[in-house]
Scaffold this motif. Sequence first.
Motif, short mmCIF file in Angstrom:
data_model
loop_
_atom_site.label_atom_id
_atom_site.label_comp_id
_atom_site.label_asym_id
_atom_site.label_seq_id
_atom_site.Cartn_x
_atom_site.Cartn_y
_atom_site.Cartn_z
N GLY A 37 82.00 35.27 -43.54
CA GLY A 37 80.93 34.44 -44.07
C GLY A 37 79.90 35.26 -44.81
O GLY A 37 80.06 36.48 -44.97
N CYS A 38 78.84 34.56 -45.25
CA CYS A 38 77.75 35.23 -45.96
C CYS A 38 77.08 36.26 -45.05
O CYS A 38 76.79 35.98 -43.90
CB CYS A 38 76.74 34.18 -46.42
N LYS A 39 76.83 37.45 -45.58
CA LYS A 39 76.24 38.51 -44.75
C LYS A 39 74.82 38.16 -44.32
O LYS A 39 74.31 38.67 -43.32
CB LYS A 39 76.24 39.84 -45.50
N ALA A 40 74.14 37.26 -45.08
CA ALA A 40 72.75 36.94 -44.76
C ALA A 40 72.64 35.71 -43.86
O ALA A 40 72.03 35.77 -42.79
CB ALA A 40 71.95 36.72 -46.05
N CYS A 41 73.24 34.57 -44.28
CA CYS A 41 73.06 33.34 -43.50
C CYS A 41 74.28 33.00 -42.66
O CYS A 41 74.22 32.11 -41.81
CB CYS A 41 72.72 32.17 -44.43
N GLY A 42 75.39 33.68 -42.88
CA GLY A 42 76.57 33.49 -42.04
C GLY A 42 77.48 32.34 -42.44
O GLY A 42 78.55 32.18 -41.85
N THR A 43 77.10 31.55 -43.45
CA THR A 43 77.94 30.41 -43.78
C THR A 43 79.32 30.86 -44.26
O THR A 43 79.45 31.87 -44.97
CB THR A 43 77.30 29.50 -44.85
N SER A 44 80.36 30.12 -43.82
CA SER A 44 81.72 30.47 -44.23
C SER A 44 82.25 29.49 -45.26
O SER A 44 83.36 29.64 -45.74
CB SER A 44 82.64 30.48 -43.01
N ALA B 257 78.03 37.63 -50.03
CA ALA B 257 76.83 36.82 -49.87
C ALA B 257 77.07 35.48 -50.56
O ALA B 257 77.79 35.41 -51.56
CB ALA B 257 75.62 37.53 -50.50
N CYS B 258 76.49 34.41 -50.02
CA CYS B 258 76.65 33.10 -50.65
C CYS B 258 75.69 32.95 -51.82
O CYS B 258 74.78 33.76 -51.99
CB CYS B 258 76.46 31.98 -49.63
N ALA B 259 75.89 31.89 -52.61
CA ALA B 259 75.10 31.71 -53.82
C ALA B 259 73.63 31.41 -53.49
O ALA B 259 72.74 31.64 -54.30
CB ALA B 259 75.69 30.59 -54.67
N SER B 260 73.36 30.89 -52.29
CA SER B 260 71.99 30.51 -51.93
C SER B 260 71.17 31.69 -51.43
O SER B 260 69.94 31.61 -51.38
CB SER B 260 72.01 29.44 -50.83
N CYS B 261 71.82 32.72 -50.99
CA CYS B 261 71.09 33.85 -50.40
C CYS B 261 70.91 34.96 -51.43
O CYS B 261 71.78 35.19 -52.26
CB CYS B 261 71.85 34.41 -49.21
N PRO B 262 69.76 35.64 -51.35
CA PRO B 262 69.62 36.81 -52.22
C PRO B 262 70.57 37.89 -51.74
O PRO B 262 70.65 38.15 -50.54
CB PRO B 262 68.16 37.23 -52.00
#
Length: 250
Positions: free
Chosen positions: A159-166, A181-186
């Motif tokens: 998942g995203c390294k910042a928010c964890g979303t998969s 990282a996901c598109a929403s997280c810096p």
Amino acid sequence: MPSSGPRTLHASRAFLVRTSDMGEADRRITLFSEAEGTVSLIGKSARKSRKRFGGLLQRYLLLDIHWSAMSDRMPVLEQAVLVASFWEIVEDWEKVRHADYLLELTVNLFPQPGPKPKAFEALFAGMRALALGDNPATIVLRTEAAMLSIAGWGPNLSGCKACGTSQAASFRFAVSEGVMACASCPGGSGTPVSLGAVKTWRALQSSSPSILGRIRIAEPILSELQAVVPKYVEYCIGKSLRSLGGGQHG
Ligand SMILES: [Zn+2]
């Protein structure tokens, strides 16, 4: 020089990776073996006569090799027996360059000695698929993903390294960290990868070679992964493998 230990005998299935001349008569032979990983052996008189070792010192052959070792000198190839031939590879330059890349990839990802049954199985599956005529680019991608995972390089695609979303619609993969990282997280820069590509990569990471061969990869996903997986391979092994030249893996 005092002898430092007895002569030991070894045997394994193996693929020849490369050879080079050694002195007037011998050749230095680098192979990837199931039982002991990458091994470099002296082939006595193999330079003088191509018929030495039954003419089997060639790539794209699955060999059963026997060698002897003493702790203070280079191990010596004693015997090579043909187990299976993937000679169909030789008939097609595309297959040749992809097969050569897989061989170099394997010895570069697994330089440490010791048993390498999973890596060997992945290489074996890749060679067989190339010989059978599957799409070479797909085979290489499958094998790269499997071998990175087997070698312990991951990467972590959970998942995203910042928010964890998969489940984000797309991610950016940071080659030098092996995380995304996901598109929403810096998360700074990184190569964009869609959720579909991430899911395919996850499947390739966790599958056994027999299942890998059945994973179909749609063209857009293949292109996406070809833009990122080889870059990550290069990062992990610390150099560019030139067998695939400046083409799609360049
Ligand atoms: Zn995020």
